[in-house]
Write an enzyme that holds these catalytic residues in place. Structure first.
Site, short mmCIF file in Angstrom:
data_model
loop_
_atom_site.label_atom_id
_atom_site.label_comp_id
_atom_site.label_asym_id
_atom_site.label_seq_id
_atom_site.Cartn_x
_atom_site.Cartn_y
_atom_site.Cartn_z
N ASN A 273 3.56 2.44 -10.46
CA ASN A 273 2.34 2.43 -11.25
C ASN A 273 1.08 2.54 -10.40
O ASN A 273 -0.01 2.21 -10.86
CB ASN A 273 2.27 1.16 -12.11
CG ASN A 273 1.14 1.18 -13.10
OD1 ASN A 273 0.73 2.24 -13.57
ND2 ASN A 273 0.60 0.02 -13.42
N TYR B 226 -6.45 14.42 -10.74
CA TYR B 226 -5.65 13.44 -11.48
C TYR B 226 -4.56 14.12 -12.30
O TYR B 226 -3.38 13.77 -12.21
CB TYR B 226 -6.53 12.58 -12.38
CG TYR B 226 -5.75 11.51 -13.10
CD1 TYR B 226 -5.37 10.35 -12.44
CD2 TYR B 226 -5.37 11.68 -14.43
CE1 TYR B 226 -4.63 9.37 -13.08
CE2 TYR B 226 -4.62 10.70 -15.08
CZ TYR B 226 -4.26 9.56 -14.40
OH TYR B 226 -3.52 8.59 -15.04
N THR C 2 -8.16 0.10 -18.48
CA THR C 2 -7.87 -0.44 -17.15
C THR C 2 -9.06 -0.16 -16.24
O THR C 2 -10.00 0.55 -16.61
CB THR C 2 -6.62 0.22 -16.54
OG1 THR C 2 -6.88 1.61 -16.33
CG2 THR C 2 -5.40 0.03 -17.43
N ASP D 143 0.88 -1.17 0.00
CA ASP D 143 0.00 0.00 0.00
C ASP D 143 0.91 1.21 0.00
O ASP D 143 1.59 1.48 0.98
CB ASP D 143 -0.90 -0.01 1.24
CG ASP D 143 -1.80 1.22 1.37
OD1 ASP D 143 -1.61 2.19 0.60
OD2 ASP D 143 -2.67 1.21 2.25
N LYS E 178 -0.34 13.98 -11.77
CA LYS E 178 0.58 13.45 -12.77
C LYS E 178 1.60 14.51 -13.19
O LYS E 178 2.75 14.19 -13.50
CB LYS E 178 -0.17 12.89 -13.98
CG LYS E 178 -0.98 11.63 -13.65
CD LYS E 178 -0.09 10.53 -13.10
CE LYS E 178 -0.85 9.26 -12.82
NZ LYS E 178 0.02 8.15 -12.38
#
Length: 189
Positions: free
Chosen positions: A35, A112, A147, A8, A116
């Site tokens: 990832n 998000y 995904t 985790d 990134k």
């Protein structure tokens, strides 16, 4: 190989256990592929996003990646050619985000996308720190991959997306470091 607990990225105890397992079992680490990632923006406009969603996203996507990297660095530095591949996204590119003609302009996801972008900054800063070593640290854009993250709406397969990750994980000694790449080459910051 003995069974180990799940990793985790937001729990240092699990990172320490993974470090100990790798150290005892192998003594070093050749490649770290970061990832872990979540996206919980849910189509909410940036000004309406709950701060808790922004914090949770950064906790996994950025701080988690940093914690894993920091924990595993001693094992990577034991190798003559350690590699770190940070999974980013074209959505983390400020150039792409600011281009109204980009195919990604419809994805205005504050949590998000900015997490990134932070991953890209982490990649650059770590690569600068280790520029005089054999360690190579790069960011990969796997493309819009089907995904669980996007409910399998991506048009790329996991196998297609893995191509750039494998290429960066197996760079030769004279390969690049501190870059952002997809299968076609450099991605603009």
């Amino acid at each position: 190989m003995p069974d180990i607990s799940p990793l985790d990225v937001t729990n240092q105890r699990t990172l320490d256990a993974a470090f100990k397992h790798i150290e005892e079992e192998f003594g070093s680490l050749d490649v770290l592929i970061n990832n872990a990632g979540i996206s919980k923006d849910g189509g909410v406009s940036p000004s309406q996003l709950e701060p808790s969603i922004l914090k949770e996203t950064f906790e996994t996507n950025f701080f988690g990646m940093f914690a894993v990297t920091r924990t595993m660095l001693p094992l990577l530095r034991e190798r003559p050619n350690g590699r770190i591949v940070n999974l980013s996204s074209g959505l983390g590119s400020l150039t792409i985000n600011s281009d109204p003609n980009s195919e990604w302009s419809r994805f205005n996801l504050l949590a998000y996308n900015s997490s990134k972008t932070a991953v890209n900054a982490l990649t650059v800063m770590l690569a600068k720190e280790f520029k005089n070593t054999s360690l190579k640290i790069n960011a990969a854009d796997p493309g819009y991959t089907a995904t669980d993250l996007n409910r399998h709406t991506g048009y790329r397969s996991v196998e297609q997306a893995a191509g750039i990750v494998v290429r960066l994980a197996t760079l030769p000694e004279d390969g690049p470091t501190g870059g952002f790449f997809d299968e076609n080459g450099e991605v603009p910051w």
